[in-house]
Design an enzyme around this catalytic site. Structure first.
Site, short mmCIF file in Angstrom:
data_model
loop_
_atom_site.label_atom_id
_atom_site.label_comp_id
_atom_site.label_asym_id
_atom_site.label_seq_id
_atom_site.Cartn_x
_atom_site.Cartn_y
_atom_site.Cartn_z
N LEU A 117 -62.40 34.95 5.93
CA LEU A 117 -61.44 35.54 5.33
C LEU A 117 -60.36 34.67 5.02
CD1 LEU A 117 -60.83 38.78 7.16
CD2 LEU A 117 -62.35 38.54 5.35
N ASP A 164 -56.97 21.79 16.11
CA ASP A 164 -56.93 22.94 17.12
C ASP A 164 -55.60 23.66 17.36
OD1 ASP A 164 -57.16 24.63 19.60
OD2 ASP A 164 -58.80 23.70 20.05
N SER A 224 -63.74 36.70 32.84
CA SER A 224 -63.05 35.72 33.91
C SER A 224 -61.84 35.71 33.13
CB SER A 224 -63.80 34.44 33.80
OG SER A 224 -63.79 33.81 32.43
N TYR A 233 -55.92 47.38 15.34
CA TYR A 233 -55.71 47.72 16.95
C TYR A 233 -54.53 46.81 17.73
CZ TYR A 233 -59.12 43.99 17.73
OH TYR A 233 -59.57 42.40 17.79
N LYS A 268 -52.97 39.87 19.52
CA LYS A 268 -52.71 40.35 18.35
C LYS A 268 -51.36 41.39 18.45
CE LYS A 268 -56.19 38.98 15.48
NZ LYS A 268 -55.93 37.98 14.37
C1 HXC Z 1 -67.90 37.43 28.20
C2 HXC Z 1 -67.52 35.30 27.38
C3 HXC Z 1 -68.04 35.37 26.15
C4 HXC Z 1 -68.64 36.93 26.11
C5 HXC Z 1 -67.30 33.64 25.95
N1 HXC Z 1 -66.84 33.81 27.38
N2 HXC Z 1 -67.97 34.39 25.34
N3 HXC Z 1 -67.22 36.11 28.48
N4 HXC Z 1 -68.62 37.63 27.23
N5 HXC Z 1 -69.31 37.03 24.97
C6 HXC Z 1 -66.12 33.20 28.20
C7 HXC Z 1 -66.97 32.13 28.83
O1 HXC Z 1 -67.79 32.30 29.86
C8 HXC Z 1 -65.94 31.31 29.48
O2 HXC Z 1 -65.29 31.72 30.64
C9 HXC Z 1 -64.74 31.55 28.35
O3 HXC Z 1 -64.87 32.68 27.58
C10 HXC Z 1 -64.41 30.16 27.34
O4 HXC Z 1 -65.86 30.24 26.83
P1 HXC Z 1 -66.32 28.92 26.08
O5 HXC Z 1 -67.48 29.02 25.56
O6 HXC Z 1 -65.81 27.80 26.79
O7 HXC Z 1 -65.30 28.92 24.86
P2 HXC Z 1 -65.31 28.35 23.41
O8 HXC Z 1 -66.52 27.60 23.16
O9 HXC Z 1 -64.09 27.70 22.88
O10 HXC Z 1 -65.52 29.89 22.52
C11 HXC Z 1 -64.13 30.44 22.02
C12 HXC Z 1 -64.68 31.83 21.35
C13 HXC Z 1 -65.53 31.50 20.34
C14 HXC Z 1 -63.40 32.39 21.17
C15 HXC Z 1 -65.44 32.41 22.56
O11 HXC Z 1 -66.42 32.54 19.98
C16 HXC Z 1 -64.88 30.87 19.08
O12 HXC Z 1 -64.77 29.74 19.05
N6 HXC Z 1 -64.59 31.64 18.21
C17 HXC Z 1 -63.95 31.51 16.73
C18 HXC Z 1 -64.31 32.41 15.66
C19 HXC Z 1 -64.19 33.68 15.96
O13 HXC Z 1 -64.21 34.35 17.23
N7 HXC Z 1 -64.01 34.47 14.94
C20 HXC Z 1 -63.84 35.92 15.14
C21 HXC Z 1 -62.57 36.45 14.65
S1 HXC Z 1 -62.94 38.18 14.24
P3 HXC Z 1 -66.06 31.12 32.03
O14 HXC Z 1 -64.94 31.79 33.17
O15 HXC Z 1 -67.24 31.63 32.19
O16 HXC Z 1 -65.75 29.50 31.76
C22 HXC Z 1 -61.75 39.14 14.82
C23 HXC Z 1 -61.82 40.44 14.16
C24 HXC Z 1 -60.88 41.50 14.57
O17 HXC Z 1 -60.69 38.74 15.37
C25 HXC Z 1 -61.14 43.02 14.06
C26 HXC Z 1 -62.30 43.25 13.48
C27 HXC Z 1 -62.55 44.47 12.93
P1 NAP Z 2 -63.83 33.49 11.05
O1 NAP Z 2 -64.43 33.39 9.75
O2 NAP Z 2 -64.58 33.12 12.36
O3 NAP Z 2 -62.39 32.92 11.14
C1 NAP Z 2 -61.92 32.44 12.15
C2 NAP Z 2 -61.41 31.01 11.73
O4 NAP Z 2 -60.58 30.46 13.05
C3 NAP Z 2 -62.38 30.04 11.71
O5 NAP Z 2 -62.18 29.13 10.37
C4 NAP Z 2 -62.27 29.13 12.97
O6 NAP Z 2 -62.79 27.55 12.66
C5 NAP Z 2 -60.69 29.19 13.08
N1 NAP Z 2 -60.34 28.93 14.44
C6 NAP Z 2 -60.92 29.51 15.72
N2 NAP Z 2 -60.21 28.79 16.78
C7 NAP Z 2 -59.41 27.89 16.21
C8 NAP Z 2 -58.54 27.05 16.81
N3 NAP Z 2 -58.60 26.94 18.07
N4 NAP Z 2 -57.91 26.07 16.18
C9 NAP Z 2 -58.01 26.23 14.65
N5 NAP Z 2 -58.86 27.23 14.20
C10 NAP Z 2 -59.63 27.91 14.90
O7 NAP Z 2 -63.73 35.10 11.05
P2 NAP Z 2 -62.83 36.10 10.02
O8 NAP Z 2 -63.44 37.37 10.25
O9 NAP Z 2 -62.63 35.25 8.78
O10 NAP Z 2 -61.26 36.26 10.68
C11 NAP Z 2 -60.35 35.74 10.02
C12 NAP Z 2 -58.97 36.68 10.60
O11 NAP Z 2 -59.22 37.95 10.24
C13 NAP Z 2 -58.81 36.50 12.09
O12 NAP Z 2 -57.35 36.41 12.35
C14 NAP Z 2 -59.28 37.74 12.53
O13 NAP Z 2 -58.83 38.22 13.68
C15 NAP Z 2 -58.98 38.67 11.45
N6 NAP Z 2 -59.35 40.03 11.18
C16 NAP Z 2 -60.93 40.07 10.57
C17 NAP Z 2 -61.39 41.08 10.60
C18 NAP Z 2 -62.84 41.10 9.99
O14 NAP Z 2 -63.36 42.35 9.84
N7 NAP Z 2 -63.51 40.12 9.74
C19 NAP Z 2 -60.86 42.35 10.77
C20 NAP Z 2 -59.47 42.35 11.50
C21 NAP Z 2 -58.97 41.04 11.59
P3 NAP Z 2 -63.29 26.60 13.75
O15 NAP Z 2 -64.37 27.19 14.57
O16 NAP Z 2 -63.89 25.40 12.74
O17 NAP Z 2 -62.05 26.08 14.53
#
Ligand code: HXC
Ligand code: NAP
Length: 293
Positions: free
Chosen positions: A27, A73, A113, A155, A170
Site C-alpha cells: 500500500l 529502519d 515472547s 482495530y 496502532k
Molecule cells: C509468534 C513470532 C512470529 C509468529 C516472529 N515471532 N514471527 N512469534 N508467531 N508468527 C517472534 C520471533 O520468534 C522472535 O521472538 C520475535 O518475534 C522477532 O522475530 P524476528 O524474526 O527476529 O524478527 P524480524 O525478522 O525482524 O521480523 C519482524 C516481523 C516480520 C514483523 C515479524 O514479519 C517483518 O519484518 N514484517 C514486515 C512487513 C509486515 O509485517 N507487513 C504486514 C503489515 S500488515 P523470540 O523471542 O523467539 O526471539 C498490517 C495489516 C493490519 O499491519 C490489518 C489487516 C486487515
Molecule cells: P507491506 O507491504 O508488508 O508493508 C510494510 C512496509 O513496511 C514494507 O515496505 C516494509 O519494508 C516496511 N517496514 C517494515 N518494517 C520496517 C522497519 N523497521 N523500518 C522501515 N520500514 C519497515 O504491507 P501493507 O499491507 O502494504 O501494509 C502497509 C500499511 O497498511 C501498514 O501500516 C499496515 O498496518 C496497514 N494496513 C494494511 C492493511 C491491509 O489489508 N493490507 C489493512 C490495514 C492496515 P521492509 O521490509 O523493506 O523494511
C-alpha cells in the site's frame, strides 16, 4: 500498485516533497505512486535497499517524478536522522510524512515472547514516533508547515484478538495522531489517520492469511460491500489527506473498509444469513406474541 488516473486534479501535489515509510511495497508503494502522479517529489523508505531501488525506478519511470530511495529502519534513531538529512539535501525540506511502515503477524497472544511483542511495537508505534519527532522538530525549528498522515487499522479503535501487539501499537499511533493534532496545530502541523480494512498485499496476506488458513477465512464475506479494497481507492484518500485541499481536517481518522467493522459491531447483522421465506415464519411468530410475558 496504483494503476489508474488519480481522483485529484493534475499537479495537485506539485512542489510538495512527501516521505513515505514502507514506500517500497504494498500500500505504501501504491500511495507513493499516486503522490508522484500528482506531481510530488518522493522519498521512499524501508529496510531493504534493493526493494526500494527497484520501486523508486519503477515509480520514476511511470510518473517522471523525482524519487529518492533511502534505506532506513524506522526503529533506529540514527537511520531516521539520516532520512531527514537525505531528504533535506535532495529536496530542501519535506512537506508531508506518510507513516505507513509496519510489521504484523497473527498468533494467539499467550504464545508470544516479550521479543515478539516488542518487535511489532518498535516498528509500528516507536517507528512512527521516531519519524514524526524527527520531521516535526525540523518543521518547528524552521517554522515551516507540515502534514502527517498515519496508516492505522480499524482495530486501532475496536481492538482485535490474535494481532494484539499490532492492535496496541496502532491504538498508540491513533492516540498520537489525535494528541499532536491539537498540540502542534499552533506550528501549522496537521495530523490525520486512515484506518483501512482489508486491502490485498503480499506483506499482509502472507502473515495474516497464511496458507493453512486460506480456505478457512474469507475476507470478502466479512465485508458488506462483498469485496476487499482497491489500492487506488486508498491512494486517492491518502492524496487528499496529505494535500492542502484537506487543510481544515485535523485529528481525524477516516475508515475505508467497505463497512467491515460495523458489520462485526451491529448485534443483529448476522441475520443476513436468514433465508427470505423464513422471515414470513419469523414475522408471524413475533406478531403472535401479545403482552410482555
Ligand atoms: C509468534 C513470532 C512470529 C509468529 C516472529 N515471532 N514471527 N512469534 N508467531 N508468527 C517472534 C520471533 O520468534 C522472535 O521472538 C520475535 O518475534 C522477532 O522475530 P524476528 O524474526 O527476529 O524478527 P524480524 O525478522 O525482524 O521480523 C519482524 C516481523 C516480520 C514483523 C515479524 O514479519 C517483518 O519484518 N514484517 C514486515 C512487513 C509486515 O509485517 N507487513 C504486514 C503489515 S500488515 P523470540 O523471542 O523467539 O526471539 C498490517 C495489516 C493490519 O499491519 C490489518 C489487516 C486487515
Ligand atoms: P507491506 O507491504 O508488508 O508493508 C510494510 C512496509 O513496511 C514494507 O515496505 C516494509 O519494508 C516496511 N517496514 C517494515 N518494517 C520496517 C522497519 N523497521 N523500518 C522501515 N520500514 C519497515 O504491507 P501493507 O499491507 O502494504 O501494509 C502497509 C500499511 O497498511 C501498514 O501500516 C499496515 O498496518 C496497514 N494496513 C494494511 C492493511 C491491509 O489489508 N493490507 C489493512 C490495514 C492496515 P521492509 O521490509 O523493506 O523494511
Amino acid at each position: 500498485m496504483h494503476s489508474q488516473a488519480p481522483m485529484m486534479r493534475e499537479n495537485a501535489l506539485k512542489g510538495k516533497t512527501i516521505v513515505v515509510t514502507g514506500g517500497g511495497t504494498g500500500l505504501g508503494k501504491s500511495m507513493a505512486t499516486c503522490y508522484a502522479k500528482l506531481g510530488a517529489n518522493l522519498v521512499i523508505t524501508g529496510r531493504r535497499k534493493e526493494v526500494l531501488d527497484s520501486a523508486a525506478a519503477e515509480i520514476a519511470d511511470l510518473t517522471k517524478a523525482e524519487v529518492l530511495p533511502v534505506s532506513c529502519d524506522v526503529r533506529s534513531e540514527s537511520d531516521v536522522e539520516n532520512l531527514v538529512r537525505a531528504t533535506g539535501e535532495k529536496f530542501g525540506k519535506a512537506d508531508g510524512l506518510l507513516n505507513n511502515a509496519a510489521g504484523n503477524f497473527i498468533s494467539p497472544t499467550e504464545r508470544l515472547s516479550t521479543k515478539a511483542f516488542s518487535v511489532i511495537i518498535d516498528i509500528v508505534l516507536k517507528g512512527t514516533i521516531n519519524c514524526t519527532m524527527a520531521f516535526g522538530k525540523q518543521w518547528i525549528e524552521n517554522k515551516t508547515p507540515g502534514t502527517v498522515l498515519n496508516i492505522v487499522t480499524t482495530y486501532a479503535s475496536t481492538g482485535s484478538g490474535y494481532v494484539v501487539p499490532s492492535a496496541c501499537a496502532k491504538a498508540g499511533v491513533l492516540a498520537m495522531t489525535r494528541s499532536l493534532a491539537v498540540e502542534w496545530a499552533k506550528y501549522n502541523i496537521r495530523f490525520n489517520a486512515i484506518a483501512p480494512g482489508p486491502f490485498p498485499t503480499k506483506g499482509a496476506w502472507d502473515r495474516l492469511v497464511p496458507e493453512p488458513l486460506k480456505d478457512k477465512i474469507s475476507m470478502e464475506r466479512r465485508i458488506p460491500l462483498g469485496r476487499t479494497g482497491r489500492h487506488e481507492e486508498l491512494a486517492d484518500l491518502a492524496a487528499y489527506l496529505i494535500s492542502d485541499y484537506s487543510a481544515y481536517i485535523n485529528g481525524e481518522v477516516v475508515t475505508i473498509d467497505g463497512g467491515e467493522w460495523l458489520k462485526g459491531a451491529g448485534q443483529f447483522n448476522q441475520l443476513e444469513a436468514v433465508p427470505e421465506p423464513m422471515w414470513d415464519v419469523i414475522e408471524q411468530t413475533i406478531r403472535g406474541k401479545k403482552g410482555g410475558n
